[in-house]
Design a protein around this motif. Structure first.
Motif, mmCIF file in Angstrom:
data_model
loop_
_atom_site.group_PDB
_atom_site.id
_atom_site.type_symbol
_atom_site.label_atom_id
_atom_site.label_comp_id
_atom_site.label_asym_id
_atom_site.label_seq_id
_atom_site.Cartn_x
_atom_site.Cartn_y
_atom_site.Cartn_z
ATOM 1 N N GLN A 169 -20.595 -24.728 45.380
ATOM 2 C CA GLN A 169 -20.646 -24.121 46.716
ATOM 3 C C GLN A 169 -19.233 -24.017 47.314
ATOM 4 O OE1 GLN A 169 -23.497 -26.131 49.218
ATOM 5 N NE2 GLN A 169 -23.383 -24.580 50.836
ATOM 6 N N LEU A 170 -18.435 -25.042 47.090
ATOM 7 C CA LEU A 170 -17.031 -25.013 47.540
ATOM 8 C C LEU A 170 -16.297 -23.823 46.911
ATOM 9 C CD1 LEU A 170 -14.274 -26.183 48.607
ATOM 10 C CD2 LEU A 170 -14.268 -27.692 46.621
ATOM 11 N N GLY A 229 -17.505 -20.358 47.992
ATOM 12 C CA GLY A 229 -16.990 -20.019 49.320
ATOM 13 C C GLY A 229 -15.553 -19.524 49.243
ATOM 14 N N GLY A 236 -21.958 -29.869 44.669
ATOM 15 C CA GLY A 236 -21.343 -29.247 45.847
ATOM 16 C C GLY A 236 -20.078 -28.483 45.465
#
Lengths: 324, 324
Positions: free
Chosen positions: A125-126, A129, A122
């Motif tokens: 993805q953090l 973003g 994850g």
């Protein structure tokens, strides 16, 4: 005398000689600074949210990045340019909210040197973003016509880790262990998708183990074995629940119940900390991630009693910007 | 006496009467708190980066959101749940890095009430990136199997503004003006894509004008007209350049030159501040966004002299967490 000069010149030219020389073989002393010692997610006035910096002879490594981590680094006297990596324990925002500041303020001060961000699944993805969020600012730059565009991702690498992963930070070897901060059913989709990690930093001069957030955990206890410094979270369940009832009086009952279960099973009480440190034979304990809003005086003494009932070694309840 | 009771009951039932009654017609006093008074992007130990909170009778409004804004709000005693809007002047990271903390810590404390983020073009892309960054954390929640998923964008609305836009924050009317912090050629693609904004807050009790970052600007001066409180940036070019040379000794010469041009044309010197406040007939000036790392003592006196040479009114060089 001539020999000594020759020897000194050799040292300068080739680094450490084969025969041991005390001043050369002493490993560089590492420093662990607690930048933020308050468990989130409710911001409080007197302690910053979870972040630490590990300073070794070869660089600065941010371990968790709570809100305001860049400013806490400045208070600790560590320039952003010295940061070589960020190590994230898990993705709750009290451990990650400062990452936009780290990336954005590095970028805006023209620091494009490599920065590796290690973290659980994850993390990519953090970071993706955040880099997407940085785009309009990157495109406008300092508002000077014709300034060259620099990709906000320049120099940024993300390495996602799972239980048992190990990697190097300069001269240090780091081992990750999946802890019990999440309690998804073993083997479920969520269990595969999300991990909360604890880390063992095997430095040239000592071993530092950082819990991140966890409940009692065999895997965390295993990597904590014989740690010179065990930096460990601790929760005060009763005072935390009181505070949540005060700040969120309208929290729906199911959310409140879920939160209480989370607090009681996904964190370590003082008793848990003492037992774990004792079984792991940790040489010293630093307690961080405090949960009650004003843990001072008698409350700290109470915490030390809870831990001391199960662990005979030295225990420090950390303050922000304390150096170990 | 009976008449008075009747009158009081009418007041309670229907609000303000036509004839003035002092206790009822006094508008709620507004408060402007400087959460961070240091211009970035280099973090410093003693002042936080640009953020302010405006408190009115009907809510709390964050004006710019530098690194650690959520923790600065806590220091000011303003719970995240009271925030109704964020107003961003421009997208440089010293004014926006704290936004992940605001969104993430609100979310993680189950605050899903409406929050509108006002800002220049690009604000939507910024916020969309942050919401995307929040997704893995939102999906894992507190690590409790079966917990309901809540969209991180729930309650979050973005309103992009351009020069001349106006909008309401509760009882206040707010006007935006494009300033000169960017100097893209008028009518160019970049000029259309990017704006740096100053804001005029017309509150029931007074008018507060906030410069954001700007060089000398007719449009900013126009909205500053007769402000009761002019909250204005100021740069100390020489000391800032000294500091940049110290912290970034390897900055390439073209980047250093561009930076110097940016500092000299996109910010206000003490003389600029004095002239602007004088021409706008501002009733009081609050200086913020200091640029030298340690602006105290003699340096502050020097700033006050520079401003005072052109402006006869009261001037405060703000500290963090000062209330006006």
């Amino acid at each position: 005398m001539r020999f000594l000069r020759y020897f000194a010149a050799m040292l300068l030219a080739f680094g450490s000689p084969i025969c041991p020389v005390h001043a050369q073989t002493q490993p560089a002393a590492s420093h662990w600074i607690t930048l933020g010692t308050q468990g989130g997610p409710i911001p409080v006035p007197k302690r910053s949210q979870p972040a630490n910096v590990l300073l070794t002879g070869d660089g600065a490594y941010l371990v968790d990045a709570g809100d305001g981590a860049a400013e806490q680094l400045a208070k600790a006297g560590v320039p952003l340019a010295q940061l070589k990596a960020v190590v994230i324990s898990h993705l709750h925002f009290d451990h990650t909210a400062g990452l936009l500041g780290i990336l954005g303020l590095r970028y805006q001060t023209n620091i494009y040197t490599p920065l590796t961000i290690y973290g659980p699944p994850g993390t990519k993805q953090l970071v993706d973003g955040l880099l997407a969020a940085m785009l309009p600012t990157a495109k406008s730059g300092y508002g000077m016509p014709g300034s060259p565009y620099v990709d906000p991702g320049q120099g940024i690498e993300v390495v996602e880790l799972r239980d048992g992963a190990n990697f190097r930070l300069g001269a240090a070897r780091v081992v990750a262990a999946k802890n019990t901060h999440y309690s998804f059913a073993p083997g479920s989709d969520d269990d595969r998708a999300f991990e909360s990690l604890s880390y063992r930093f095997e430095l040239p001069d000592r071993v530092i183990v950082y819990s991140g957030d966890t409940g009692p955990s065999d895997k965390f206890q295993a990597i904590a074995r014989d740690a010179d410094l065990l930096v460990v979270e601790m929760i005060d369940v009763e005072r935390t629940l009181q505070e949540i009832r005060r700040t969120s009086p309208n929290l729906p009952e199911p959310a409140a119940k879920a939160l209480e279960t989370h607090l009681r099973t996904h964190h370590l009480t003082g008793e848990d900390v003492g037992k774990l440190a004792g079984l792991a034979h940790a040489k010293a304990v630093v307690v961080t991630h405090l949960s009650a809003p004003e843990a001072t005086g008698d409350v700290l003494v109470e915490y030390l009693r809870q831990i001391g009932a199960h662990y005979p070694g030295p225990v420090v309840i950390a303050r922000d910007l304390e150096e170990f």
